[in-house]
Design a protein around this motif. Structure first.
Motif, short mmCIF file in Angstrom:
data_model
loop_
_atom_site.label_atom_id
_atom_site.label_comp_id
_atom_site.label_asym_id
_atom_site.label_seq_id
_atom_site.Cartn_x
_atom_site.Cartn_y
_atom_site.Cartn_z
N ALA A 345 2.53 -7.11 -2.36
CA ALA A 345 2.78 -5.92 -1.55
C ALA A 345 3.78 -4.99 -2.23
O ALA A 345 3.57 -3.77 -2.29
N MET A 346 4.85 -5.54 -2.77
CA MET A 346 5.86 -4.71 -3.42
C MET A 346 5.32 -4.08 -4.71
O MET A 346 5.69 -2.95 -5.06
N ASN A 347 4.45 -4.80 -5.40
CA ASN A 347 3.87 -4.25 -6.63
C ASN A 347 2.84 -3.16 -6.36
O ASN A 347 2.44 -2.44 -7.27
N ASP A 348 2.41 -3.06 -5.12
CA ASP A 348 1.45 -2.02 -4.73
C ASP A 348 2.20 -0.82 -4.18
O ASP A 348 2.27 -0.60 -2.97
N ASP A 349 2.84 -0.08 -5.07
CA ASP A 349 3.56 1.15 -4.69
C ASP A 349 4.62 0.89 -3.64
O ASP A 349 4.73 1.62 -2.65
N LEU A 350 5.42 -0.16 -3.87
CA LEU A 350 6.49 -0.53 -2.93
C LEU A 350 5.96 -0.61 -1.51
O LEU A 350 6.46 0.06 -0.59
N GLY A 351 4.96 -1.45 -1.30
CA GLY A 351 4.33 -1.58 0.02
C GLY A 351 5.19 -2.37 0.98
O GLY A 351 4.84 -3.50 1.37
N THR A 352 6.29 -1.80 1.41
CA THR A 352 7.23 -2.53 2.27
C THR A 352 6.65 -2.91 3.64
O THR A 352 7.04 -3.96 4.17
N PRO A 353 5.75 -2.12 4.26
CA PRO A 353 5.21 -2.60 5.54
C PRO A 353 4.49 -3.95 5.39
O PRO A 353 4.70 -4.85 6.21
N ALA A 354 3.67 -4.09 4.36
CA ALA A 354 2.98 -5.36 4.13
C ALA A 354 3.98 -6.44 3.73
O ALA A 354 3.84 -7.61 4.12
N ALA A 355 5.01 -6.06 2.97
CA ALA A 355 6.03 -7.04 2.57
C ALA A 355 6.81 -7.55 3.78
O ALA A 355 7.10 -8.74 3.89
N VAL A 356 7.13 -6.65 4.71
CA VAL A 356 7.85 -7.05 5.93
C VAL A 356 6.95 -7.94 6.79
O VAL A 356 7.44 -8.88 7.45
N ALA A 357 5.64 -7.68 6.79
CA ALA A 357 4.72 -8.55 7.53
C ALA A 357 4.74 -9.96 6.95
O ALA A 357 4.73 -10.95 7.71
N VAL A 358 4.79 -10.09 5.63
CA VAL A 358 4.90 -11.40 5.00
C VAL A 358 6.22 -12.07 5.40
O VAL A 358 6.26 -13.28 5.68
N LEU A 359 7.28 -11.28 5.46
CA LEU A 359 8.58 -11.81 5.88
C LEU A 359 8.49 -12.44 7.26
O LEU A 359 8.94 -13.58 7.48
N HIS A 360 7.88 -11.74 8.21
CA HIS A 360 7.80 -12.26 9.58
C HIS A 360 6.84 -13.44 9.66
O HIS A 360 7.09 -14.38 10.44
N ASP A 361 5.75 -13.41 8.89
CA ASP A 361 4.85 -14.57 8.87
C ASP A 361 5.59 -15.82 8.38
O ASP A 361 5.40 -16.92 8.92
N THR A 362 6.45 -15.63 7.38
CA THR A 362 7.20 -16.76 6.84
C THR A 362 8.21 -17.28 7.86
O THR A 362 8.41 -18.50 7.98
N VAL A 363 8.84 -16.38 8.60
CA VAL A 363 9.78 -16.79 9.65
C VAL A 363 9.05 -17.58 10.73
O VAL A 363 9.54 -18.63 11.18
#
Length: 464
Positions: A345-363
């Motif tokens: 997600a981050m490598n895709d033009d700093l895709g922070t919305p998708a990165a934050v979704a991964v964060l919450h999935d991990t939590v």
């Protein structure tokens, strides 16, 4: 995986290929320090802070320059209105800006040059442009110097405009211009302006135009060619267009990539002082913690316009507290590696919305493992969470965030994150139709003196 970014010049997502292997040069246009920083101002600082953190995570040695414009028409006008020296206003607002950045854990750049400290470099660059036939001194005795836009065939390339379609440059009296689109490189001092706001030059006392400042400072610290130039989308024209033209006309390659963050809006309009709809950082921080405001800004993609509201900020803050709640249950965890989905997600033009979704999935997965008695698995997930938060500048354990303001605030926050973690487990149990487990969690919360009420907007809690 290759880092890819949207280049505003080509309007394409491109692989990031630095000019020098293993290194990245980044220049970001900072603020004109004329007034108190508001939420819209600091978005750029937060977005490009995430960029530099991600580049460093990828192993690049980053040289990050973010300037401060401390001499400008607006600064002179504001200081005159307030009856104080222009340099006092600029210094005061610069200090407030630095405090706002610190409150949101925006890491310091490699260097933060002031425009007033680089006038000699600007004079040299202007002289070179005159020598190359791309600039001229006005013949009206004003000491003004202008860039000749028609002398540079590529003028308008960044924003894909033709010269004849552009509005006149409104940065100086047009009487000394050959073409109304010509923009000021040097502004001769006027009798109404303070002597301290001018410097000697071959064309007479005056001060630099806005656009030449950034070209000179970028060239001094990053050289004639560097990798990424960033700033707010409102700077694309005329500021960045003019920077590019004058730098290329002077024989510099300048930036290889251009990145622009979008606006923070209120009622559909750009948040700005002139609209009277701005929200200063100290005012917002009276209601929310800096880490919660940063999370709110990071969770949106940097190229997406954000319609600001306190309701949306509260929702974001609640989401972040659930992350904190999980980490509170997993103390003394060091950061591990980021998950592959987060990196993608981050490598895709700093895709922070998708990165934050991964964060919450991990939590959520960490809470599930903890509820199932798999502490080792939960700790592994907590290490991933810490690693992701570090990249986003959101790790609660980062000393930059400091401690809560007082014991009462600290206690309230601790209860909040602990209850949020239990409510997350209860929600998972209900989703799995394990109503017995959900009721047991609710009873545990109630036994601790906390009352939970289910509402259409989700569970709410209060002290019983």
């Amino acid at each position: 995986m290759t880092f890819r970014l949207y280049d505003s010049a080509t309007r394409e997502v491109r692989d990031f290929v630095p000019l020098e292997e293993g290194k990245a040069g980044l220049y970001v246009c900072g603020l004109t320090v004329q007034s108190e920083p508001h939420v819209g101002h600091v978005r750029s600082g937060v977005n490009f802070d995430v960029l530099q953190r991600w580049l460093r995570h990828l192993g690049y040695e980053v040289t990050f320059i973010r300037n401060v414009t401390d001499i400008d028409d607006k600064i002179l006008a504001k200081s005159a209105e307030q009856g104080r020296p222009w340099y006092n206003l600029a210094y005061d607002m610069q200090r407030q800006l630095s405090a706002a950045y610190a409150a949101l854990n925006v890491a310091a750049p490699t260097y933060e040059p002031l425009a007033t400290g680089h006038v000699p470099e600007m004079v040299e660059l202007i002289a070179l442009l005159i020598e190359r036939g791309h600039a001229y001194a006005a013949e009206d005795g004003s000491s003004d110097v202008y860039f000749d836009v028609r002398s540079w065939p590529e003028y308008g390339a960044l924003t894909r405009q033709g010269v004849d379609d552009m509005e006149p440059a409104g940065d100086a009296d047009p009487r000394g211009k050959r073409d109304p689109r010509d923009f000021a490189l040097w502004k001769g001092r006027k009798d109404s302006e303070p002597e301290t706001a001018s410097w000697p030059s071959p064309w007479g006392r005056g001060r630099p135009g806005w656009h030449i400042e950034c070209s000179a400072m970028a060239g001094k610290y990053l050289g004639t060619a560097f990798d990424i130039h960033g700033g707010g989308v409102d700077l694309r024209f005329p500021h960045h267009e003019n920077e590019l033209a004058q730098s290329r006309a002077a024989g510099q390659h300048f930036a290889s990539y251009w990145m622009h963050n979008a606006w923070i809006t209120t009622a559909g309009e750009k948040m700005s002082k002139s609209l009277g709809n701005s929200l200063t950082i100290p005012a917002v921080l009276q209601r929310f913690r800096g880490i919660e405001l940063r999370y709110y800004l990071v969770a949106a993609h940097y190229r997406s316009h954000v319609e600001f509201s306190f309701e949306a900020l509260e929702e974001a803050a609640s989401g972040f507290r659930r992350v904190e709640g999980f980490l509170e249950r997993m103390p003394d965890i060091e950061g591990g590696s980021v998950p592959a989905a987060f990196a993608a997600a981050m490598n895709d033009d700093l895709g922070t919305p998708a990165a934050v979704a991964v964060l919450h999935d991990t939590v959520r997965e960490g809470n599930r493992l903890l509820g199932a008695g798999d502490e080792a698995g939960a700790r592994a997930k907590a290490a991933e969470v810490r690693a992701m938060l570090a990249v986003l500048g959101l790790d609660p354990a980062d000393p930059a965030w400091g401690a809560p303001a007082g014991n009462d605030d600290q206690l309230t926050h601790a209860v909040d994150v602990l209850v949020a973690g239990l409510l997350e487990q209860r929600a998972q149990a209900r989703a799995a139709k394990d109503f017995a487990a959900a009721d047991a969690i609710r009873d545990r919360i109630k036994a601790a003196g906390v009352e939970v009420t289910d509402t259409p907007d989700g569970p709410k809690w209060s002290l019983a």
